[in-house]
Motif scaffolding. Sequence first.
Motif, PDB file in Angstrom:
ATOM      1  N   ALA A  96      -7.883  -4.203 -11.216  1.00 42.09           N
ATOM      2  CA  ALA A  96      -6.881  -3.269 -10.691  1.00 42.09           C
ATOM      3  C   ALA A  96      -6.206  -2.450 -11.780  1.00 42.09           C
ATOM      4  O   ALA A  96      -5.163  -1.876 -11.567  1.00 42.09           O
ATOM      5  N   ALA A  97      -6.787  -2.403 -12.963  1.00 38.70           N
ATOM      6  CA  ALA A  97      -6.118  -1.740 -14.081  1.00 38.70           C
ATOM      7  C   ALA A  97      -5.938  -0.244 -13.862  1.00 38.70           C
ATOM      8  O   ALA A  97      -5.129   0.389 -14.529  1.00 38.70           O
ATOM      9  N   SER A  98      -6.688   0.329 -12.942  1.00 32.81           N
ATOM     10  CA  SER A  98      -6.599   1.779 -12.771  1.00 32.81           C
ATOM     11  C   SER A  98      -5.403   2.182 -11.921  1.00 32.81           C
ATOM     12  O   SER A  98      -5.155   3.354 -11.741  1.00 32.81           O
ATOM     13  N   LEU A  99      -4.669   1.205 -11.387  1.00 31.31           N
ATOM     14  CA  LEU A  99      -3.524   1.532 -10.556  1.00 31.31           C
ATOM     15  C   LEU A  99      -2.230   1.330 -11.323  1.00 31.31           C
ATOM     16  O   LEU A  99      -2.163   0.602 -12.290  1.00 31.31           O
ATOM     17  N   GLY A 100      -1.155   1.962 -10.806  1.00 35.50           N
ATOM     18  CA  GLY A 100       0.137   1.823 -11.444  1.00 35.50           C
ATOM     19  C   GLY A 100       0.309   2.861 -12.547  1.00 35.50           C
ATOM     20  O   GLY A 100      -0.515   3.753 -12.736  1.00 35.50           O
ATOM     21  N   TRP A 101       1.380   2.726 -13.294  1.00 28.76           N
ATOM     22  CA  TRP A 101       1.689   3.727 -14.298  1.00 28.76           C
ATOM     23  C   TRP A 101       0.830   3.578 -15.548  1.00 28.76           C
ATOM     24  O   TRP A 101       0.781   4.456 -16.393  1.00 28.76           O
ATOM     25  N   GLY A 102       0.207   2.418 -15.721  1.00 31.26           N
ATOM     26  CA  GLY A 102      -0.603   2.206 -16.911  1.00 31.26           C
ATOM     27  C   GLY A 102      -1.798   3.146 -16.971  1.00 31.26           C
ATOM     28  O   GLY A 102      -2.049   3.805 -17.963  1.00 31.26           O
ATOM     29  N   ASP A 112      -3.181  -3.643  -4.553  1.00 29.84           N
ATOM     30  CA  ASP A 112      -2.128  -2.771  -4.051  1.00 29.84           C
ATOM     31  C   ASP A 112      -1.067  -2.637  -5.146  1.00 29.84           C
ATOM     32  O   ASP A 112      -0.532  -3.644  -5.610  1.00 29.84           O
ATOM     33  N   PRO A 113      -0.759  -1.419  -5.585  1.00 30.20           N
ATOM     34  CA  PRO A 113       0.152  -1.253  -6.723  1.00 30.20           C
ATOM     35  C   PRO A 113       1.604  -1.574  -6.408  1.00 30.20           C
ATOM     36  O   PRO A 113       2.428  -1.635  -7.324  1.00 30.20           O
ATOM     37  N   ARG A 114       1.933  -1.775  -5.125  1.00 34.02           N
ATOM     38  CA  ARG A 114       3.326  -2.006  -4.773  1.00 34.02           C
ATOM     39  C   ARG A 114       3.743  -3.457  -5.010  1.00 34.02           C
ATOM     40  O   ARG A 114       4.707  -3.727  -5.733  1.00 34.02           O
ATOM     41  N   LEU A 115       3.008  -4.396  -4.408  1.00 32.73           N
ATOM     42  CA  LEU A 115       3.338  -5.815  -4.539  1.00 32.73           C
ATOM     43  C   LEU A 115       2.053  -6.631  -4.551  1.00 32.73           C
ATOM     44  O   LEU A 115       1.108  -6.324  -3.816  1.00 32.73           O
ATOM     45  N   ASP A 116       2.041  -7.716  -5.333  1.00 32.50           N
ATOM     46  CA  ASP A 116       0.873  -8.599  -5.353  1.00 32.50           C
ATOM     47  C   ASP A 116       0.607  -9.205  -3.982  1.00 32.50           C
ATOM     48  O   ASP A 116      -0.548  -9.398  -3.583  1.00 32.50           O
ATOM     49  N   CYS A 117       1.670  -9.519  -3.230  1.00 30.55           N
ATOM     50  CA  CYS A 117       1.494 -10.180  -1.934  1.00 30.55           C
ATOM     51  C   CYS A 117       0.848  -9.269  -0.894  1.00 30.55           C
ATOM     52  O   CYS A 117       0.412  -9.745   0.160  1.00 30.55           O
ATOM     53  N   LEU A 118       0.770  -7.969  -1.172  1.00 30.73           N
ATOM     54  CA  LEU A 118       0.086  -7.053  -0.258  1.00 30.73           C
ATOM     55  C   LEU A 118      -1.417  -7.053  -0.479  1.00 30.73           C
ATOM     56  O   LEU A 118      -2.157  -6.409   0.253  1.00 30.73           O
ATOM     57  N   GLY A 119      -1.865  -7.773  -1.505  1.00 28.37           N
ATOM     58  CA  GLY A 119      -3.296  -7.977  -1.687  1.00 28.37           C
ATOM     59  C   GLY A 119      -4.013  -6.793  -2.285  1.00 28.37           C
ATOM     60  O   GLY A 119      -3.525  -6.127  -3.191  1.00 28.37           O
ATOM     61  N   PHE A 120      -5.212  -6.524  -1.735  1.00 28.51           N
ATOM     62  CA  PHE A 120      -6.085  -5.479  -2.255  1.00 28.51           C
ATOM     63  C   PHE A 120      -6.430  -4.486  -1.152  1.00 28.51           C
ATOM     64  O   PHE A 120      -6.444  -4.827   0.031  1.00 28.51           O
TER      65      PHE A 120
END
Length: 256
Positions: A45-51, A74-82
């Motif tokens: 998931a490295a392509s998501l988020g501000w990084g 999911d870039p919002r919360l880990d508990c929202l999964g993929f």
Amino acid sequence: MCVYYCLCRYRLRSKVEIESVTDDFSCWQRFGQVLTQKSSEEPDAASLGWGGGFDRSGQSSSQGNNCGWLWYRDPRLDCLGFRGIFPSNTTPPLVEADKETNEENYLLWRLEKGVAEGSAEIPKGEAVPLEYNLAGLNGISFDKGCYVGQELIARTHHRGVIRKRLLPLKFVNDSGKEVEQKVAPRSEVIDASSRKKAGTVTTALGSRGLGLLCLDEAFKGSLIIRGLDDVKVQTIKPEWWPAEWLSDQQEQTSTA
């Protein structure tokens, strides 16, 4: 489909052809547990988020990979999964047999976590991003970019004066039993004794919902729906909330 029309609207004079492929691809969400481990089978998931990293989904699409796009956290919360986008005529990888579920169950999961999405839940031109908790959902950058209202949002964030926030709600009767299908969006939440408005229900599904509530009133435990005195409103503080979101409000209240 609405995304397609938005893209066409803002294309302006750019020499870009935009084609809707909504019939060819479907969006999937894997949820139900906190997926934190990384393995060769789990998506990167490295392509998501501000990084911002290596975008495998973009590469897959641009190179015409017949396996479709990949899973990304999911870039919002880990508990929202993929989530991922895959050809509509195939079952995505890592989806176990007999584990598919109705989309409504994901909506309930998201509501219980206190996460709003889309223009129906975050009103365009009306919603204040900080009140909808976007600062805690990887939805706002305070050190790059420019947008309308940026100075106001940054000033409010750094001062910490946010009097209303979006909260998960549960609707129950006098005995504490959950009440189904009685509350509609835009219903007013009020204090049962003072009849003072505490906020508004923004989303409702079954006995669950989201509400934009004044933090001074949200956790007093005497909230009801205006016009439905037999429907009590229980507010829930999401586990992912930073501790300072409530401590700052309590400090402001005591100072006032």
